[in-house]
Design a protein around this motif. Sequence first.
Motif, PDB file in Angstrom:
ATOM      1  N   ILE A   1       0.914  -0.581   0.185  1.00  0.00           N
ATOM      2  CA  ILE A   1      -0.095  -0.241   0.382  1.00  0.00           C
ATOM      3  C   ILE A   1       1.207   1.189  -0.381  1.00  0.00           C
ATOM      4  O   ILE A   1       0.560   2.036  -0.546  1.00  0.00           O
ATOM      5  CB  ILE A   1      -1.444  -0.382   1.341  1.00  0.00           C
TER       6      ILE A   1
ATOM      7  N   LEU B   1      -6.501   5.092   0.738  1.00  0.00           N
ATOM      8  CA  LEU B   1      -5.034   3.312   0.764  1.00  0.00           C
ATOM      9  C   LEU B   1      -4.161   4.438   2.381  1.00  0.00           C
ATOM     10  O   LEU B   1      -3.871   3.744   3.048  1.00  0.00           O
ATOM     11  CB  LEU B   1      -4.040   3.857  -0.196  1.00  0.00           C
TER      12      LEU B   1
ATOM     13  N   THR C   1      -6.249   2.366   5.570  1.00  0.00           N
ATOM     14  CA  THR C   1      -5.783   0.801   5.167  1.00  0.00           C
ATOM     15  C   THR C   1      -4.196   0.673   5.780  1.00  0.00           C
ATOM     16  O   THR C   1      -5.027  -0.908   6.108  1.00  0.00           O
ATOM     17  CB  THR C   1      -5.678   0.973   3.649  1.00  0.00           C
ATOM     18  N   ALA C   2      -3.506   0.937   5.605  1.00  0.00           N
ATOM     19  CA  ALA C   2      -2.757   0.880   5.879  1.00  0.00           C
ATOM     20  C   ALA C   2      -2.082   1.093   7.485  1.00  0.00           C
ATOM     21  O   ALA C   2      -1.978  -0.148   8.009  1.00  0.00           O
ATOM     22  CB  ALA C   2      -0.881   1.538   4.697  1.00  0.00           C
TER      23      ALA C   2
ATOM     24  N   GLY D   1      -4.310  -5.223   1.543  1.00  0.00           N
ATOM     25  CA  GLY D   1      -4.080  -4.147   0.703  1.00  0.00           C
ATOM     26  C   GLY D   1      -4.106  -5.493  -0.587  1.00  0.00           C
ATOM     27  O   GLY D   1      -3.229  -4.936  -1.354  1.00  0.00           O
TER      28      GLY D   1
ATOM     29  N   VAL E   1      -5.358  -3.513  -3.166  1.00  0.00           N
ATOM     30  CA  VAL E   1      -4.476  -2.445  -3.925  1.00  0.00           C
ATOM     31  C   VAL E   1      -3.577  -3.083  -5.282  1.00  0.00           C
ATOM     32  O   VAL E   1      -2.898  -4.280  -5.792  1.00  0.00           O
ATOM     33  CB  VAL E   1      -3.385  -2.378  -2.929  1.00  0.00           C
TER      34      VAL E   1
END
Length: 110
Positions: free
Chosen positions: A15, A44, A47-48, A54, A57
């Motif tokens: 990511i 993103l 999310t990380a 991931g 991604v």
Amino acid sequence: IDVLPTHQGDDEIRINAYIAIYGSSALERYAPGGQLSGAAISELSDTARFGLDGTDVARGPHAIHIIVNSARVLLLGEVRTTGDRQLAEGSLRSLPGVLGVVNQLRVNTR
């Protein structure tokens, strides 16, 4: 198709690598649709930060393919200039957790 083994931290590296390359104003033209929006970058990053999966991604027609295996990053694809090739690699070398970067990006000489 090669299924990569899970490695702690690979999803986060994947990511962050995606953000580092496609979030860069110099490289955004290689992202699907020509640029990565600020909202997409924020999503993103969230999310990380929250440690979510991931795997979604980097799906889509990308000029630069980012493959992460055991904290090592492989770049594949084609870019327009040698400077873009170097910038893509350089933006990943400083990411936390990355043990190495292999840059196999080709420069389009047409």
